[in-house]
Design a protein around this motif. Structure first.
Motif, PDB file in Angstrom:
ATOM      1  N   THR A 123      32.300 -48.186  31.418  1.00  0.00           N
ATOM      2  CA  THR A 123      32.544 -46.904  30.738  1.00  0.00           C
ATOM      3  C   THR A 123      33.448 -47.067  29.507  1.00  0.00           C
ATOM      4  N   ALA A 124      33.808 -48.301  29.180  1.00  0.00           N
ATOM      5  CA  ALA A 124      34.802 -48.526  28.115  1.00  0.00           C
ATOM      6  C   ALA A 124      34.149 -48.690  26.744  1.00  0.00           C
ATOM      7  N   TYR A 125      34.989 -48.494  25.723  1.00  0.00           N
ATOM      8  CA  TYR A 125      34.542 -48.599  24.327  1.00  0.00           C
ATOM      9  C   TYR A 125      35.352 -49.685  23.620  1.00  0.00           C
ATOM     10  N   LEU A 126      34.682 -50.398  22.714  1.00  0.00           N
ATOM     11  CA  LEU A 126      35.361 -51.412  21.893  1.00  0.00           C
ATOM     12  C   LEU A 126      35.497 -50.866  20.476  1.00  0.00           C
ATOM     13  N   ILE A 127      36.700 -50.987  19.918  1.00  0.00           N
ATOM     14  CA  ILE A 127      36.962 -50.524  18.553  1.00  0.00           C
ATOM     15  C   ILE A 127      37.454 -51.722  17.738  1.00  0.00           C
ATOM     16  N   ASN A 128      36.843 -51.951  16.576  1.00  0.00           N
ATOM     17  CA  ASN A 128      37.289 -53.088  15.747  1.00  0.00           C
ATOM     18  C   ASN A 128      37.519 -52.675  14.301  1.00  0.00           C
ATOM     19  N   THR A 129      38.798 -52.674  13.907  1.00  0.00           N
ATOM     20  CA  THR A 129      39.149 -52.451  12.493  1.00  0.00           C
ATOM     21  C   THR A 129      39.872 -53.678  11.940  1.00  0.00           C
ATOM     22  N   SER A 130      39.735 -54.839  12.616  1.00  0.00           N
ATOM     23  CA  SER A 130      40.475 -56.035  12.170  1.00  0.00           C
ATOM     24  C   SER A 130      39.581 -56.889  11.263  1.00  0.00           C
ATOM     25  N   ARG A 131      38.912 -57.864  11.840  1.00  0.00           N
ATOM     26  CA  ARG A 131      37.959 -58.683  11.086  1.00  0.00           C
ATOM     27  C   ARG A 131      36.728 -58.891  11.957  1.00  0.00           C
ATOM     28  N   GLY A 132      35.550 -58.858  11.326  1.00  0.00           N
ATOM     29  CA  GLY A 132      34.296 -58.924  12.062  1.00  0.00           C
ATOM     30  C   GLY A 132      34.159 -60.130  12.983  1.00  0.00           C
ATOM     31  N   PRO A 133      34.473 -61.341  12.498  1.00  0.00           N
ATOM     32  CA  PRO A 133      34.219 -62.514  13.340  1.00  0.00           C
ATOM     33  C   PRO A 133      35.080 -62.592  14.601  1.00  0.00           C
ATOM     34  N   VAL A 134      36.018 -61.672  14.789  1.00  0.00           N
ATOM     35  CA  VAL A 134      36.763 -61.630  16.059  1.00  0.00           C
ATOM     36  C   VAL A 134      35.780 -61.264  17.197  1.00  0.00           C
ATOM     37  N   ALA A 193      30.254 -49.065  27.254  1.00  0.00           N
ATOM     38  CA  ALA A 193      29.617 -47.775  26.920  1.00  0.00           C
ATOM     39  C   ALA A 193      29.325 -47.611  25.440  1.00  0.00           C
ATOM     40  N   GLY A 194      30.141 -48.227  24.582  1.00  0.00           N
ATOM     41  CA  GLY A 194      29.902 -48.023  23.158  1.00  0.00           C
ATOM     42  C   GLY A 194      30.869 -48.836  22.324  1.00  0.00           C
ATOM     43  N   ALA A 195      30.641 -48.819  21.011  1.00  0.00           N
ATOM     44  CA  ALA A 195      31.528 -49.557  20.102  1.00  0.00           C
ATOM     45  C   ALA A 195      31.660 -48.807  18.790  1.00  0.00           C
ATOM     46  N   GLY A 196      32.879 -48.840  18.256  1.00  0.00           N
ATOM     47  CA  GLY A 196      33.154 -48.274  16.934  1.00  0.00           C
ATOM     48  C   GLY A 196      33.626 -49.404  16.040  1.00  0.00           C
ATOM     49  N   LEU A 197      32.862 -49.701  14.998  1.00  0.00           N
ATOM     50  CA  LEU A 197      33.155 -50.892  14.189  1.00  0.00           C
ATOM     51  C   LEU A 197      33.332 -50.532  12.723  1.00  0.00           C
ATOM     52  N   ASP A 198      34.334 -51.172  12.106  1.00  0.00           N
ATOM     53  CA  ASP A 198      34.534 -51.017  10.666  1.00  0.00           C
ATOM     54  C   ASP A 198      34.306 -52.344   9.953  1.00  0.00           C
ATOM     55  N   ALA A 224      46.731 -45.612   6.952  1.00  0.00           N
ATOM     56  CA  ALA A 224      45.314 -45.314   6.684  1.00  0.00           C
ATOM     57  C   ALA A 224      44.417 -46.040   7.685  1.00  0.00           C
ATOM     58  N   THR A 225      44.767 -47.286   7.998  1.00  0.00           N
ATOM     59  CA  THR A 225      43.923 -48.051   8.929  1.00  0.00           C
ATOM     60  C   THR A 225      44.059 -47.497  10.348  1.00  0.00           C
ATOM     61  N   ALA A 226      45.268 -47.067  10.696  1.00  0.00           N
ATOM     62  CA  ALA A 226      45.445 -46.455  12.027  1.00  0.00           C
ATOM     63  C   ALA A 226      44.666 -45.135  12.103  1.00  0.00           C
ATOM     64  N   ASP A 227      44.653 -44.365  11.019  1.00  0.00           N
ATOM     65  CA  ASP A 227      43.865 -43.123  11.004  1.00  0.00           C
ATOM     66  C   ASP A 227      42.383 -43.439  11.248  1.00  0.00           C
ATOM     67  N   LEU A 228      41.902 -44.495  10.573  1.00  0.00           N
ATOM     68  CA  LEU A 228      40.484 -44.820  10.729  1.00  0.00           C
ATOM     69  C   LEU A 228      40.186 -45.354  12.132  1.00  0.00           C
ATOM     70  N   THR A 229      41.146 -46.044  12.716  1.00  0.00           N
ATOM     71  CA  THR A 229      40.969 -46.526  14.096  1.00  0.00           C
ATOM     72  C   THR A 229      40.788 -45.327  15.030  1.00  0.00           C
ATOM     73  N   MET A 230      41.612 -44.302  14.841  1.00  0.00           N
ATOM     74  CA  MET A 230      41.481 -43.099  15.683  1.00  0.00           C
ATOM     75  C   MET A 230      40.149 -42.387  15.405  1.00  0.00           C
ATOM     76  N   THR A 231      39.724 -42.403  14.142  1.00  0.00           N
ATOM     77  CA  THR A 231      38.426 -41.810  13.791  1.00  0.00           C
ATOM     78  C   THR A 231      37.319 -42.486  14.598  1.00  0.00           C
ATOM     79  N   LEU A 232      37.361 -43.820  14.636  1.00  0.00           N
ATOM     80  CA  LEU A 232      36.329 -44.564  15.370  1.00  0.00           C
ATOM     81  C   LEU A 232      36.426 -44.317  16.866  1.00  0.00           C
TER      82      LEU A 232
END
Ligand code: GLV
Length: 330
Positions: A230-241, A257-262, A105-113
Motif C-alpha cells: 500500500t506504500a508510495y515511493l517519492i523521488n525528488t533527488s536523482r533518477g539513478p537512485v 501502490a504508486g510512485a511520484g517522480l520528478d 521549493a523542493t520540499a513543496d514539490l515533494t509534498m505535491t508529489l
C-alpha cells in the motif's frame, strides 16, 4: 592579476549573468536553450578562468582537462554528480554548488508529489480531459490516506528536514535513515531507523540522498519488495537512485501502490514501461523550478564564481581539499 574569462553554459535567469558581467573581462554565454554537446563544451572551456554550469552539463575528466587553468566550476544546482570532483580537485579547480536556496521549493514539490500520487491527481486530470468521468461513486477512484500516516525520509539533509516540517502539518509519523543522526530531524520528533526498517514501516518513502556510487539503484527489485503493497515511493533527488525498470515492474505487479517522480534514470528520457503505469505521477524535474528559487540559485552560483575571480574563498565550496594542494592545472 587574475584574468577573468568566464563561460556560462546555458541561458540562466538574472541576477547571475549581470553579476558575472560586472567582474569578468570576457563572458562567453551560450544563449541557445540547449545543452552544449561534449565536443562544443570542451572547445568552449579552453582558456576560461571560470565556468558557470547546470546539472545537465557533464563536466567530466575530458572537459576538466580541456579547461586546465580554470579556477572554478560553479554549478547552479545543489547536486553536483554531473561534475567529476576528484579530477577537478587534482587539477586544482574549485567546485561549488547552491545549497539552501532551493530547499523550500523542493520540499513543496515533494509534498505535491506525495499528495498527488496518493490521491491520484494526475489520473483524475486525465479522466476529466478525456471526458471519461462516469459520475461520483462510492468506490470510484479511491486512493491512499496521507494524514496520520508514516513518512520515511531516506537521507537526513536540508530538504528532508523541510519535508518533515510540512509533514507534521499532516500529523504524519516521521522516520528517517542516513549515515549520521540529524539533530534537526530529531528535534521535529522524527526517529532514526535502519534502511530496511524504514522501507517496511513507511506508507511513503521519500528519497533525499545525493547520487553517488553507494546510492545508485538504492531502490531496486529487492528493496522495493521490502515496502508495503500500500506504500508510495517519492523521488525528488536523482533518477539513478531508483532502478526504473524494477520500479515499473513493481508498480505493474502491485508490489507497491504508486510512485511520484520528478527525476529519471536517463533524463530527459523515461522508461516507456514506467510511463505506461497509471499509478504514477510524473513531473519533468521541477523541484527548484520557481521564479524566486531559480533567481536565488543564479545569484548563489554567481556569488561563488565571482568570489573566486576576486581571489576569495567561495561560500559553497564542495572540495575544500583543493585549497591545500598546489595548483596543477596552470
Ligand atoms: C536540482 O536537482 C539541483 O540539484 O539543484
Amino acid at each position: 592579476m587574475l584574468s577573468r574569462r568566464v563561460l556560462i553554459t546555458q541561458p540562466i535567469p538574472e541576477p547571475g549573468p549581470t553579476m558575472v558581467a560586472e567582474l569578468a573581462d570576457t563572458v562567453d554565454a551560450n544563449l541557445e536553450h540547449r545543452v552544449l554537446a561534449p565536443g562544443e563544451l570542451r572547445a568552449r572551456v579552453a582558456g576560461v578562468d571560470a565556468i558557470l554550469c547546470l546539472l545537465t552539463d557533464a563536466i567530466d575528466a575530458a572537459v576538466l582537462e580541456a579547461a586546465r587553468g580554470c579556477r572554478v566550476v560553479a554549478n547552479m544546482a545543489v547536486g553536483y554528480n554531473n561534475i567529476d570532483v576528484p579530477t577537478a580537485t587534482r587539477l586544482g579547480i574549485m567546485v561549488t554548488n547552491t545549497p539552501g536556496v532551493l530547499t523550500e521549493a523542493t520540499a513543496d514539490l515533494t509534498m505535491t508529489l506525495l499528495l498527488g500520487t496518493a490521491r491520484r491527481v494526475a489520473e483524475g486530470d486525465r479522466v476529466m480531459r478525456a471526458d471519461a468521468f462516469p459520475g461520483w461513486g462510492p468506490l470510484y477512484m479511491l486512493g491512499g490516506d496521507v494524514t496520520g500516516r508514516v513518512l520515511g525520509l531516506v537521507g537526513p539533509g536540508r530538504i528532508a528536514t523541510a519535508v518533515a516540517r510540512r509533514a507534521l502539518g499532516f500529523e504524519m509519523t516521521i522516520l528517517y535513515h542516513g549515515l549520521h543522526a540529524s539533530p534537526e530531524l530529531d528535534a521535529l520528533g522524527a526517529r532514526s531507523v535502519g534502511f530496511e526498517e524504514l522501507l517496511a514501516a513507511s506508507d511513503f518513502v521519500s528519497l533525499h540522498v545525493p547520487l553517488t556510487a553507494a546510492t545508485k539503484h538504492l531502490i531496486n527489485a529487492r528493496t522495493l519488495a521490502l515496502m508495503k503493497p500500500t506504500a508510495y515511493l517519492i523521488n525528488t533527488s536523482r533518477g539513478p537512485v531508483v532502478d526504473e525498470s524494477a520500479l515499473a515492474a513493481a508498480l505493474r505487479s502491485g508490489v507497491i501502490a504508486g510512485a511520484g517522480l520528478d527525476v529519471y534514470e536517463r533524463e530527459p528520457r523515461i522508461a516507456p514501461e514506467l510511463a505506461a503505469c497509471e499509478n504514477t505521477l510524473l513531473l519533468p524535474h521541477l523541484g527548484s523550478a520557481t521564479h524566486a528559487t531559480r533567481a536565488a540559485m543564479s545569484r548563489a552560483a554567481a556569488r561563488n564564481l565571482t568570489a573566486v575571480l576576486r581571489g576569495e574563498e567561495p561560500p559553497d565550496l564542495v572540495n575544500p581539499e583543493v585549497l591545500l594542494a598546489p595548483r596543477r592545472g596552470d
